[in-house]
Enzyme design. Structure first.
Site, PDB file in Angstrom:
ATOM      1  CD  GLU A 294      34.468  44.006  47.928  1.00 47.67           C
ATOM      2  OE1 GLU A 294      35.032  43.945  49.036  1.00 47.67           O
ATOM      3  OE2 GLU A 294      34.394  43.043  47.148  1.00 47.67           O
TER       4      GLU A 294
ATOM      5  CG  ASN B 133      32.323  43.178  44.090  1.00 45.55           C
ATOM      6  OD1 ASN B 133      32.312  44.415  44.136  1.00 45.55           O
ATOM      7  ND2 ASN B 133      32.685  42.428  45.115  1.00 45.55           N
TER       8      ASN B 133
ATOM      9  CE  LYS C  56      36.536  40.720  44.818  1.00 46.33           C
ATOM     10  NZ  LYS C  56      35.861  40.728  46.148  1.00 46.33           N
TER      11      LYS C  56
ATOM     12  CD  GLU D  64      33.423  38.690  47.142  1.00 49.28           C
ATOM     13  OE1 GLU D  64      34.254  38.784  48.066  1.00 49.28           O
ATOM     14  OE2 GLU D  64      33.484  39.377  46.117  1.00 49.28           O
TER      15      GLU D  64
ATOM     16  CB  CYS E  74      37.989  43.177  47.855  1.00 45.86           C
ATOM     17  SG  CYS E  74      38.090  42.614  49.548  1.00 45.86           S
TER      18      CYS E  74
ATOM     19  CG  ASN F  17      33.169  45.160  52.100  1.00 43.20           C
ATOM     20  OD1 ASN F  17      32.106  45.273  52.659  1.00 43.20           O
ATOM     21  ND2 ASN F  17      33.576  46.035  51.211  1.00 43.20           N
TER      22      ASN F  17
HETATM   23  N1  ING Z   1      37.168  39.789  50.865  1.00 42.43           N
HETATM   24  C1  ING Z   1      38.327  39.130  51.307  1.00 42.43           C
HETATM   25  C2  ING Z   1      39.626  39.685  50.728  1.00 42.43           C
HETATM   26  O1  ING Z   1      40.192  39.171  49.782  1.00 42.43           O
HETATM   27  C3  ING Z   1      39.491  37.020  51.703  1.00 42.43           C
HETATM   28  C4  ING Z   1      38.240  37.652  51.165  1.00 42.43           C
HETATM   29  C5  ING Z   1      40.031  37.447  52.920  1.00 42.43           C
HETATM   30  C6  ING Z   1      40.100  36.077  50.986  1.00 42.43           C
HETATM   31  C7  ING Z   1      41.218  36.866  53.361  1.00 42.43           C
HETATM   32  C8  ING Z   1      41.280  35.474  51.431  1.00 42.43           C
HETATM   33  C9  ING Z   1      41.836  35.877  52.639  1.00 42.43           C
HETATM   34  O2  ING Z   1      40.081  40.655  51.324  1.00 42.43           O
HETATM   35  C10 ING Z   1      36.769  40.102  49.615  1.00 42.43           C
HETATM   36  N2  ING Z   1      35.605  40.773  49.524  1.00 42.43           N
HETATM   37  O3  ING Z   1      37.400  39.775  48.630  1.00 42.43           O
END
Ligand code: ING
Length: 310
Positions: free
Chosen positions: A46, A106, A123, A142, A168, A193
């Site tokens: 991503e 995204n 996304k 985001e 993601c 990411n």
């Molecule tokens: N990053 C993370 C993901 O979903 C996240 C944000 C991490 C949300 C952990 C909830 C828990 O992997 C992106 N870019 O979506």
């Protein structure tokens, strides 16, 4: 047998000061490694042309726009497309898209072996928040930098099979996989990411993030009898650590190849799309087993509707 040799091209950190030309050099080095392994397809992460900029709160539009692509390929990515064509490798590439209408997404694209774009995905599930949050250890903006994707979850016929894409956070939502499962997806591609700590719960560290990453990829693959290829941008970007764990998951939900580092690394596996067929014809033969008359809440509701108090 319908073999697709897959290279998940994990990227190590991209620092805020790194130029697109420098990033493109790294992407092309991975493309060469993939070619040497005989890859048919390379899956990049991503937002793989820049640092993960949603961790920064920036208000200057000119500075913000420097993180987005207004054309794909553009001047800095054309060499990557040219190399992909020379190598005869199809590509999933994630980047920040600024449309002529001024919309920001995204985005990920899928190209064929002639480096022609055959599919685009934007996304849908945007995590984090839309305004600067002083309570957080780091931002995850985001919802500030992007709007939700407007293309749904399409699939495309490519490389002798049916391919889908997501990005993601989408991988954490079962609706993502099932919407493509209901279109017969045989290989689902995604980049991510993922910060290795929770900005709101310090106790949730890398081990938990790695566990949850495997969990959602394996369940999505198994429950829809599809291959899943998930590629991380990993490591520490300006002090902000993100998990690696790039993985190729087979249609029975087993991880058949996974990254060993948190840097630029090819994760390779020879995938047979025919391996998706048994699950689709038996336990996950949707036409024979699903009862959508009982699933109304899944599309009828957004949030939780609690039962009446006792
Ligand atoms: N990053 C993370 C993901 O979903 C996240 C944000 C991490 C949300 C952990 C909830 C828990 O992997 C992106 N870019 O979506």
């Amino acid at each position: 047998m319908r073999m697709v040799n897959v290279a998940a091209a994990q990227m190590g950190p991209i620092q805020r000061a790194e130029t697109r030309a420098q990033v493109a050099e790294r992407l092309m080095a991975l493309m060469h490694q993939a070619h040497d392994l005989g890859a048919d397809l390379i899956v990049y992460p991503e937002l793989t042309l820049t640092t993960f900029f949603p961790r920064y709160y920036v208000t200057d539009t000119d500075e913000i726009n420097r993180w987005y692509e207004t054309e794909m390929p553009g001047a800095e990515t054309q060499p990557l497309f040219d190399l992909a064509r020379q190598c005869g490798i199809a590509m999933y590439l994630g980047y920040a898209e600024l449309t002529p209408e001024g919309k920001r997404f995204n985005t990920a694209i899928l190209t064929d072996k002639q480096a022609q774009i055959v599919g685009k995905y934007r996304k849908v599930h945007l995590p984090g928040h839309a305004d600067f949050d002083p309570e957080r250890a780091f931002q995850h903006l985001e919802k500030y930098y992007f709007e939700p994707g407007d293309l749904g979850f399409p699939v495309w016929r490519a490389l002798g099979g049916i391919f889908g894409m997501c990005i993601c956070n989408d991988r954490r939502w079962p609706e993502t996989y099932r919407t493509m499962g209901l279109q017969g997806v045989e290989m689902l591609l995604l980049g991510y990411n993922t910060p290795s700590v929770n900005s709101q719960r310090a106790s949730e560290g890398p081990a938990e993030r790695y566990f949850q990453n495997d969990l959602v990829l394996q369940s999505g693959a198994y429950q829809n009898s599809t291959w899943v290829v998930a590629t991380a941008k990993a490591g520490s970007e300006d002090g902000n650590h993100m998990i690696g764990g790039s993985a190729i998951v087979n249609p029975e939900g087993h991880i058949v190849a996974q990254a060993k580092t948190e840097d630029d690394e090819i994760v390779f596996h020879a995938c047979d799309l025919d391996d998706t067929e048994f699950g689709k014809k038996t336990i996950f033969d949707f036409a024979r087993h699903r009862r959508p008359e009982h699933y109304g809440r899944i599309t009828g509701q957004v949030g939780v509707e609690l039962p009446p108090e006792e």
